[in-house]
Design a protein around this motif. Sequence first.
Motif, short mmCIF file in Angstrom:
data_model
loop_
_atom_site.label_atom_id
_atom_site.label_comp_id
_atom_site.label_asym_id
_atom_site.label_seq_id
_atom_site.Cartn_x
_atom_site.Cartn_y
_atom_site.Cartn_z
N ARG A 198 33.94 48.16 29.49
CA ARG A 198 34.24 47.40 28.27
C ARG A 198 35.56 47.90 27.71
O ARG A 198 35.92 49.06 27.91
N THR A 225 42.95 38.82 26.28
CA THR A 225 41.53 38.76 26.64
C THR A 225 41.34 38.18 28.03
O THR A 225 40.61 38.75 28.87
N GLU A 226 41.98 37.07 28.30
CA GLU A 226 41.83 36.40 29.60
C GLU A 226 42.34 37.26 30.75
O GLU A 226 41.69 37.37 31.79
N ARG A 252 40.04 40.19 31.50
CA ARG A 252 38.83 39.71 32.20
C ARG A 252 39.14 39.39 33.66
O ARG A 252 38.40 39.78 34.56
N GLN A 253 40.21 38.64 33.87
CA GLN A 253 40.53 38.16 35.22
C GLN A 253 41.03 39.28 36.14
O GLN A 253 40.58 39.40 37.27
N ILE A 303 34.85 43.65 30.34
CA ILE A 303 34.29 42.88 29.24
C ILE A 303 35.12 43.25 28.01
O ILE A 303 35.21 44.43 27.64
N VAL A 304 35.72 42.26 27.39
CA VAL A 304 36.61 42.50 26.26
C VAL A 304 35.80 42.35 24.97
O VAL A 304 35.34 41.27 24.64
#
Length: 146
Positions: A86, A113-114, A117-118, A123-124
Amino acid sequence: MADHTAVLDTAPVIHGHPDTRHVGADTDEPGRRGSLLIKDKAVQRIAEAAALSVTGVVPADKSTNALNSALGRAYPRVDCDVAGGRVRAEVEIVGVWPTPAPLLAGQVRDAVTEELRQLAGLIVDAVDVTIAKIIRVQATPPRRVQ
């Protein structure tokens, strides 16, 4: 900022112990290949690149002088806390006038954020964006022949 490592273990765990029943047979399955180690510095660089990808964020060479850049005080400034797969990130940017600050902050938050994640598989939990200043970026004046 301490250098930590986020470990994303993909091996199944049952009652606190690794599930070894399928070792060997399913090692080619992506979920059983091992773990991914991500250093905090890599997470920070991903967040910086994501922030700079947003239109309206001023890159370091236009937002600070050479001394501050050499001392590591250039924008965007990113601080990430990574633990257990996280992440919480604090991003400080410089915006271009007349970009609306709330819109710019929201776009930076979404981009960071994206990308986390990618690219990092994290997990943001939160991305806090601070706009340190708004500046006018002037185009380089054309050279005149004298």
